[in-house]
Enzyme design. Structure first.
Site, PDB file in Angstrom:
ATOM      1  N   LYS A 121       1.018  -1.218   0.051  1.00  0.00           N
ATOM      2  CA  LYS A 121       0.013   0.126  -0.049  1.00  0.00           C
ATOM      3  C   LYS A 121       0.728   1.349   0.043  1.00  0.00           C
ATOM      4  O   LYS A 121       1.860   1.192   0.454  1.00  0.00           O
ATOM      5  CB  LYS A 121      -0.910  -0.010   1.341  1.00  0.00           C
ATOM      6  CG  LYS A 121      -2.330   0.625   0.843  1.00  0.00           C
ATOM      7  CD  LYS A 121      -3.258  -0.377   0.392  1.00  0.00           C
ATOM      8  CE  LYS A 121      -4.503   0.231  -0.011  1.00  0.00           C
ATOM      9  NZ  LYS A 121      -5.459  -0.495  -0.709  1.00  0.00           N
TER      10      LYS A 121
ATOM     11  N   GLY B  84     -23.651   4.620   0.705  1.00  0.00           N
ATOM     12  CA  GLY B  84     -22.260   4.809  -0.293  1.00  0.00           C
ATOM     13  C   GLY B  84     -22.852   4.296  -1.646  1.00  0.00           C
ATOM     14  O   GLY B  84     -23.367   3.194  -1.895  1.00  0.00           O
TER      15      GLY B  84
ATOM     16  N   GLY C  90     -21.127   5.048  -4.694  1.00  0.00           N
ATOM     17  CA  GLY C  90     -19.753   5.155  -5.399  1.00  0.00           C
ATOM     18  C   GLY C  90     -19.600   3.957  -6.293  1.00  0.00           C
ATOM     19  O   GLY C  90     -20.509   3.112  -6.507  1.00  0.00           O
ATOM     20  N   ASN C  91     -18.477   3.833  -6.598  1.00  0.00           N
ATOM     21  CA  ASN C  91     -17.832   2.672  -7.540  1.00  0.00           C
ATOM     22  C   ASN C  91     -18.382   1.147  -6.706  1.00  0.00           C
ATOM     23  O   ASN C  91     -19.226   0.359  -7.620  1.00  0.00           O
ATOM     24  CB  ASN C  91     -16.278   2.481  -7.321  1.00  0.00           C
ATOM     25  CG  ASN C  91     -15.668   1.537  -8.255  1.00  0.00           C
ATOM     26  OD1 ASN C  91     -16.331   0.854  -9.132  1.00  0.00           O
ATOM     27  ND2 ASN C  91     -14.594   1.444  -8.140  1.00  0.00           N
TER      28      ASN C  91
ATOM     29  N   GLY D  49     -20.623   0.702  -3.982  1.00  0.00           N
ATOM     30  CA  GLY D  49     -22.258   0.687  -3.766  1.00  0.00           C
ATOM     31  C   GLY D  49     -23.315   0.692  -4.872  1.00  0.00           C
ATOM     32  O   GLY D  49     -24.181   0.019  -4.845  1.00  0.00           O
TER      33      GLY D  49
HETATM   34  P1  NAD Z   1     -16.338   6.195  -4.317  1.00  0.00           P
HETATM   35  O1  NAD Z   1     -15.483   7.271  -3.865  1.00  0.00           O
HETATM   36  O2  NAD Z   1     -16.537   5.769  -5.531  1.00  0.00           O
HETATM   37  O3  NAD Z   1     -17.853   6.244  -3.384  1.00  0.00           O
HETATM   38  C1  NAD Z   1     -17.713   6.425  -2.011  1.00  0.00           C
HETATM   39  C2  NAD Z   1     -19.270   6.701  -1.779  1.00  0.00           C
HETATM   40  O4  NAD Z   1     -19.408   6.944  -0.309  1.00  0.00           O
HETATM   41  C3  NAD Z   1     -19.891   7.967  -2.486  1.00  0.00           C
HETATM   42  O5  NAD Z   1     -21.183   7.738  -3.008  1.00  0.00           O
HETATM   43  C4  NAD Z   1     -19.835   9.124  -1.142  1.00  0.00           C
HETATM   44  O6  NAD Z   1     -20.786  10.106  -1.582  1.00  0.00           O
HETATM   45  C5  NAD Z   1     -20.102   8.147  -0.274  1.00  0.00           C
HETATM   46  N1  NAD Z   1     -19.662   8.772   1.130  1.00  0.00           N
HETATM   47  C6  NAD Z   1     -18.265   9.344   1.397  1.00  0.00           C
HETATM   48  N2  NAD Z   1     -18.403   9.596   2.566  1.00  0.00           N
HETATM   49  C7  NAD Z   1     -19.420   9.298   3.193  1.00  0.00           C
HETATM   50  C8  NAD Z   1     -19.887   9.539   4.304  1.00  0.00           C
HETATM   51  N3  NAD Z   1     -19.172  10.090   5.573  1.00  0.00           N
HETATM   52  N4  NAD Z   1     -21.234   9.220   4.821  1.00  0.00           N
HETATM   53  C9  NAD Z   1     -21.864   8.609   3.691  1.00  0.00           C
HETATM   54  N5  NAD Z   1     -21.518   8.109   2.419  1.00  0.00           N
HETATM   55  C10 NAD Z   1     -20.321   8.827   2.333  1.00  0.00           C
HETATM   56  O7  NAD Z   1     -15.597   4.764  -3.153  1.00  0.00           O
HETATM   57  P2  NAD Z   1     -15.758   3.212  -3.713  1.00  0.00           P
HETATM   58  O8  NAD Z   1     -14.681   3.038  -4.241  1.00  0.00           O
HETATM   59  O9  NAD Z   1     -17.059   2.838  -3.748  1.00  0.00           O
HETATM   60  O10 NAD Z   1     -15.175   2.657  -2.058  1.00  0.00           O
HETATM   61  C11 NAD Z   1     -16.138   2.609  -0.913  1.00  0.00           C
HETATM   62  C12 NAD Z   1     -15.601   1.978  -0.058  1.00  0.00           C
HETATM   63  O11 NAD Z   1     -15.233   0.623  -0.293  1.00  0.00           O
HETATM   64  C13 NAD Z   1     -14.225   2.505   0.771  1.00  0.00           C
HETATM   65  O12 NAD Z   1     -14.323   2.262   2.252  1.00  0.00           O
HETATM   66  C14 NAD Z   1     -13.083   1.630   0.106  1.00  0.00           C
HETATM   67  O13 NAD Z   1     -12.055   1.756   0.950  1.00  0.00           O
HETATM   68  C15 NAD Z   1     -13.919   0.477   0.062  1.00  0.00           C
HETATM   69  N6  NAD Z   1     -13.164  -0.400  -0.874  1.00  0.00           N
HETATM   70  C16 NAD Z   1     -13.232  -0.087  -2.142  1.00  0.00           C
HETATM   71  C17 NAD Z   1     -12.513  -0.940  -3.427  1.00  0.00           C
HETATM   72  C18 NAD Z   1     -12.644  -0.578  -4.508  1.00  0.00           C
HETATM   73  O14 NAD Z   1     -12.349  -1.486  -5.692  1.00  0.00           O
HETATM   74  N7  NAD Z   1     -13.059   0.624  -5.029  1.00  0.00           N
HETATM   75  C19 NAD Z   1     -12.296  -2.129  -2.902  1.00  0.00           C
HETATM   76  C20 NAD Z   1     -12.044  -2.715  -1.425  1.00  0.00           C
HETATM   77  C21 NAD Z   1     -12.546  -1.602  -0.481  1.00  0.00           C
END
Ligand code: NAD
Length: 411
Positions: free
Chosen positions: A104, A214, A216-217, A219
């Site tokens: 990381k 959430g 994002g990607n 959710g």
């Molecule tokens: P993203 O940035 O695409 O989306 C994040 C979402 O969460 C957005 O809708 C944002 O508005 C919302 N959000 C942010 N802060 C918030 C808060 N305080 N309260 C409520 N909603 C909030 O991120 P992502 O890639 O979807 O990742 C989401 C989670 O999954 C993170 O914890 C990340 O570490 C974890 N994760 C992601 C991946 C990946 O491949 N993208 C892999 C493993 C873990």
């Protein structure tokens, strides 16, 4: 309990190791990273000002193979976060049966404050200054603040330095630069596959009510697949607030609404709620897919779901976990639920090494096979040791890592 993520990751390590009697010397290796690189990137900004950026790369443990993944470009990056994420990545790879260790790193910067040119120069400088890199030692991938675009810049810089193509040396790059299909949807798709298995085991109805925090990607992808499979997604939240409709939300239409307005707020036919209210909604399955520690001492006794799928990293504090366990609420842990991108990144490296690029069905089928098998192994381990799924996942990972350390003569 401390909010220090490295201490949280160490607590999970020691709890699981104690339950399964893991060799204490293997645990000692996992109490610290194998290598820490901390360096400064000086960069001339567009206006001529000279700025210095703090950068990190941690090779947490490589007993199972080259280290991989995770470059975060965020303003609050520090060494403890990078170390914690490095250990979680090590464990995630082992849980998923991937022959890789955990890496990381990243840069302490808010990418929103950079021009496009500054962003590109910073990414290229990071790769230039990274001391060890390549498919057999360290394969960086995307995380918060990085994306397919940044990984393509890094790949290009790396290939310029080495003077030959090496698509297996950088993950999460676009298909146009020999990336993999399903790269962006991998985690959400994995969350869906694991939920489907847990639902079968717990006897939850196939039209169960689901709340996703959430959009994002992760959710958004999971919510689309839940809806397609016949589940009712009744609540969705983002950083601003949340929406609710007890009869189910039309997720494809919500995706369009968010693309236009930026937020879930104001989606027709839904009631507006706060994020706190969202988590406490009546539902069968709660999917925290946003940020860490959202399920904590303050709300654990108000959660109404039967099952929590940890799509985000670290959404449940240890105190909340204890309360939820007493209340009989099942948790499928982050290191298993969200390991889909770790799995697909491993496929990406394999494709780069062989120059054999797979279609999306092949990637999806292999992801399903791998993550369902990880779920089954975790469940068996949790049952064997009469413990939580979190401990079950960590125990399986620690055994594999300790076996490799023993065979290598490290312990
Ligand atoms: P993203 O940035 O695409 O989306 C994040 C979402 O969460 C957005 O809708 C944002 O508005 C919302 N959000 C942010 N802060 C918030 C808060 N305080 N309260 C409520 N909603 C909030 O991120 P992502 O890639 O979807 O990742 C989401 C989670 O999954 C993170 O914890 C990340 O570490 C974890 N994760 C992601 C991946 C990946 O491949 N993208 C892999 C493993 C873990």
């Amino acid at each position: 309990m401390s909010n220090n993520p490295f201490e949280t990751s160490q607590a999970a390590l020691h709890t699981a190791a104690k339950i399964a009697g893991i060799n204490p010397d293997a645990v000692r290796y996992l109490e610290q990273p194998k290598r820490i690189f901390q360096f400064t990137i000086p960069m001339k900004m567009d206006n001529g000002e000279l700025k210095f950026f703090e950068a990190y790369r941690v090779h947490y443990n490589d007993a199972l193979g080259q280290v991989k993944n995770g470059l975060r470009f965020v303003p609050d990056l520090d060494l403890d976060i990078v170390k914690a994420l490095g250990l979680w990545m090590t464990v995630k790879h082992a849980v998923a049966g991937i022959p890789a260790g955990g890496g990381k790193g990243g840069v302490k910067v808010d990418p929103k404050t950079l021009s496009e040119g500054e962003y590109e120069r910073l990414c290229r400088a990071y790769i230039r200054k990274l001391p060890m890199k390549g498919a057999w030692v360290d394969v960086p991938g995307a995380d918060i603040g990085t994306s397919g675009k940044t990984m393509a810049w890094m790949l290009d810089e790396l290939e310029e330095i080495k003077q030959y193509h090496q698509p297996a040396a950088i993950n999460d790059k676009p298909v146009a630069t020999n990336g993999t299909q399903l790269s962006m949807e991998a985690t959400g798709t994995g969350v869906f596959f694991v939920t489907r298995e847990a639902v079968k085991d717990l006897g939850i109805a196939s039209d169960a009510k689901i709340v996703v925090q959430g959009f994002g990607n992760v959710g958004r992808t999971a919510a689309l697949l839940y809806r397609e499979a016949g589940f009712k997604v009744v609540g969705v939240g983002d950083i601003k607030n949340a929406i609710y409709n007890e009869d189910g939300i039309d997720i494809p239409a919500l995706v369009e609404h968010v693309a236009k307005t930026g937020y879930v707020e104001g989606f027709p036919g839904t009631k507006s709620l706060s994020n706190a209210e969202l988590l406490e909604l009546p539902c069968d399955i709660l999917v925290p897919a946003a940020v860490q520690s959202v399920l904590n001492e303050g709300n654990a006794d108000k959660i109404q779901a039967k099952l929590i799928m940890e799509a985000a990293n670290g959404p449940t504090t240890p105190e909340a976990e204890e309360i939820l366990a007493k209340r009989g609420i099942a948790i499928v842990p982050d290191v298993l639920t969200n390991c889909g991108s770790a799995i697909v990144c491993s496929f990406e490296r394999t494709q780069g090494l062989t120059d054999d690029y797979w279609d999306v069905d092949k990637v999806r089928n292999k992801l399903e096979e791998r993550i369902v098998s990880a779920y089954r192994a975790t469940k068996a381990s949790a049952e064997k040791y009469d413990t939580s799924m979190r401990n079950g996942a960590w125990i399986n990972a620690l055994k594999k890592i300790a076996d490799s350390m023993t065979a290598r003569g490290w312990i």
